[in-house]
Design a protein around this motif. Structure first.
Motif, short mmCIF file in Angstrom:
data_model
loop_
_atom_site.label_atom_id
_atom_site.label_comp_id
_atom_site.label_asym_id
_atom_site.label_seq_id
_atom_site.Cartn_x
_atom_site.Cartn_y
_atom_site.Cartn_z
N GLY A 1 62.21 34.40 71.51
CA GLY A 1 63.23 34.02 70.55
C GLY A 1 62.72 33.61 69.19
N THR B 1 58.00 40.99 64.97
CA THR B 1 58.33 41.05 66.39
C THR B 1 58.97 39.72 66.79
OG1 THR B 1 57.45 41.39 68.61
CG2 THR B 1 56.01 40.24 67.09
N THR B 2 59.66 39.70 67.91
CA THR B 2 60.27 38.46 68.39
C THR B 2 59.72 38.14 69.78
OG1 THR B 2 62.24 39.01 67.15
CG2 THR B 2 62.44 37.23 68.76
N GLU C 1 60.88 34.73 65.73
CA GLU C 1 60.47 35.90 64.97
C GLU C 1 59.14 35.62 64.30
OE1 GLU C 1 62.70 37.16 61.54
OE2 GLU C 1 62.47 39.28 62.11
#
Lengths: 256, 230
Positions: free
Chosen positions: B145, B141-142, B147
């Motif tokens: 910004g 998921t990010t 990851e």
């Protein structure tokens, strides 16, 4: 003694001819047991009947029958010294049982307490632990003037409580690990708490614990079944005292 | 008392007293870990992002992560190996069992008499636990910004399965029972005994057990309910 007061008991008693014999539970029916008899008198009564029939009487340990010598033992219905709290087998009376009861009687069981015959076990492992350090070896001189050695009342009480241990082995018998820690800690405490015994407290703790381990007793799991079964109500706070005393002795080197 | 010149030696490490003290110190440190782990996990309830960011922060700090992991492995292995050794020795100390053995009702508790069994449940749980989560399915998921691993999703998918949530809850109850005896017992093994503080300590042990037991079980329940609603 009227017949209406007497009881008939179904006894399941461990019979074992010698240490090497396998042993087994043997059933006996005993009639006419008075509630006023002590537990040992009940076995005496059975033994008289066995002798009269030319059978081998049941061997069991006993001596003073006043609850102070530490000779009597017996697992009674799976409990050391029977169901009553703070009571030796000799002070247990048949009024604790009912007519028609089944009572299982076994010897103490532990690797360090081999069965000699029937209900008798060899408890000389306890003597060996005492020989390892359960004494005062320093010269304490002549009897002192009263109050020249000051001892806090609390310490005197705790030492006296620990000294109430009669070395019967119920702690080992009732412990699921057959640990002797309650006995050993009481014997360490009764001396360590007083000035004469304190001098050798470190070495005593090391030597007695080392001997206890060597003799094959188990390790304590802090369940307190020993305290609960002890006929003299010895507290497991003695085990705590031994644990910290041992640690202190182990980490403090007295040599250069 | 012949060996008066004895100094600290190897034999003390193998004495019954010190073996129990090793159990005590490793057990208490693991109790500390459990609290930290619970506190981190409770972020699941606050928000998925908070939990994922917390997990990311932990795995990003490699020196801290490896030190902590190594420490935990050592603690756990020492606790486990010592427990196995003590259990074997304790069984050997009574080769012939009683025909009848009854507890007095004044000493042993359910928790104290089931320590090896609850311990074994925790061991099995630990293996399945690492397998389901740490080495489980990896989603990404990010967040802001950055990851990172979506551990929240892995955890929630696990708890959504009734068996997964039930096994987790069962193991956590076993663990609560285990620590309810272990916590107080550790202090006794070190020789801490006081007429006023020991009863308090026993209560603190039970309170601690309820806290971690209920805390982890609540997470499993929360995850299961979320899964049912989804």
């Amino acid at each position: 003694m009227s017949d209406t007061n007497t009881m008939t008991l179904n006894l399941k008693i461990w019979r074992q001819a010698s240490t090497k014999d396998k042993g087994q539970i043997v059933d006996y029916v005993l009639e006419g047991v008075s509630p006023d008899m002590s537990f040992l008198e009940m076995i005496d009564m059975l033994n008289e009947q066995l002798v009269a029939k030319n059978d081998d009487p049941i061997a069991f340990d006993h001596d003073c029958r006043e609850g102070i010598c530490g000779m009597c033992s017996l697992m009674i219905n799976g409990q050391a010294h029977g169901p009553e709290k703070a009571t030796t087998t000799c002070q247990l009376h048949m009024r604790s049982f009912k007519d028609g009861d089944t009572i299982a009687i076994e010897p103490w069981r532990a690797r360090a307490f081999p069965v000699l015959k029937d209900l008798m076990v060899d408890r000389s492992a306890f003597d060996k632990i005492i020989e390892a350090g359960g004494f005062v070896n320093v010269n304490t001189g002549n009897a002192q003037d009263a109050n020249s050695i000051l001892i806090p009342k609390e310490n005197a009480d705790l030492a006296m409580d620990a000294a109430a241990c009669i070395g019967c082995g119920a702690c080992v018998a009732s412990c699921k690990n057959a640990s002797a820690m309650l006995f050993v800690s009481a014997k360490i405490s009764q001396l360590a708490l007083l000035p004469q015994g304190e001098v050798e407290a470190d070495q005593r703790a090391l030597s007695m614990v080392e001997k206890m381990d060597e003799l094959g007793f188990g390790n304590c799991t802090n369940e307190a079944e020993c305290e609960a079964s002890c006929p003299k109500d010895i507290s497991i706070s003695n085990i705590a005292r031994m644990n910290r005393g041992f640690l202190k002795a182990a980490v403090s080197a007295k040599t250069k | 008392m012949s060996s008066s010149t004895q100094s600290f030696s190897r034999s003390y490490f193998l004495s019954s007293v010190v073996k129990k003290q090793i159990m005590a110190v490793t057990g208490l440190l693991l109790c500390g870990f459990l609290l930290g782990h619970l506190a981190g996990n409770l972020l699941i309830i606050i928000s998925p992002d908070a939990f994922n960011q917390y997990g990311h922060a932990l795995v990003s700090n490699k020196p801290l992560l490896y030190t902590a992991e190594a420490g935990l492995i050592v603690l756990f292995l020492v606790h486990l190996c010592m427990a196995a050794k003590l259990t074997v020795e304790n069984n050997t100390a009574r080769p012939q069992k009683y025909y009848i053995k009854q507890k007095t009702g004044r000493g042993a508790t359910f928790a104290s008499s089931t320590m090896p069994y609850t311990g074994l449940i925790i061991l099995i749980f630990l293996i399945t636990h690492l397998n389901s989560f740490k080495y489980g399915t990896i989603y990404m998921t990010t967040i802001d910004g950055v990851e990172m691993r979506d551990l929240y999703r892995t955890v929630m998918e696990f708890f959504a399965q009734p068996l997964g949530a039930a096994w987790y809850a069962f193991a956590m109850i076993a663990m609560a029972i285990h620590v309810s005896h272990g916590f107080w017992s550790a202090f006794q093994s070190f020789g801490f005994s006081h007429s006023k503080y020991t009863p308090l300590l026993r209560k603190a042990g039970i309170a601690y057990a309820i806290l971690v037991g209920a805390g982890f079980t609540a997470l499993a329940l929360y995850g299961y309910i979320q899964g049912v609603q989804a």
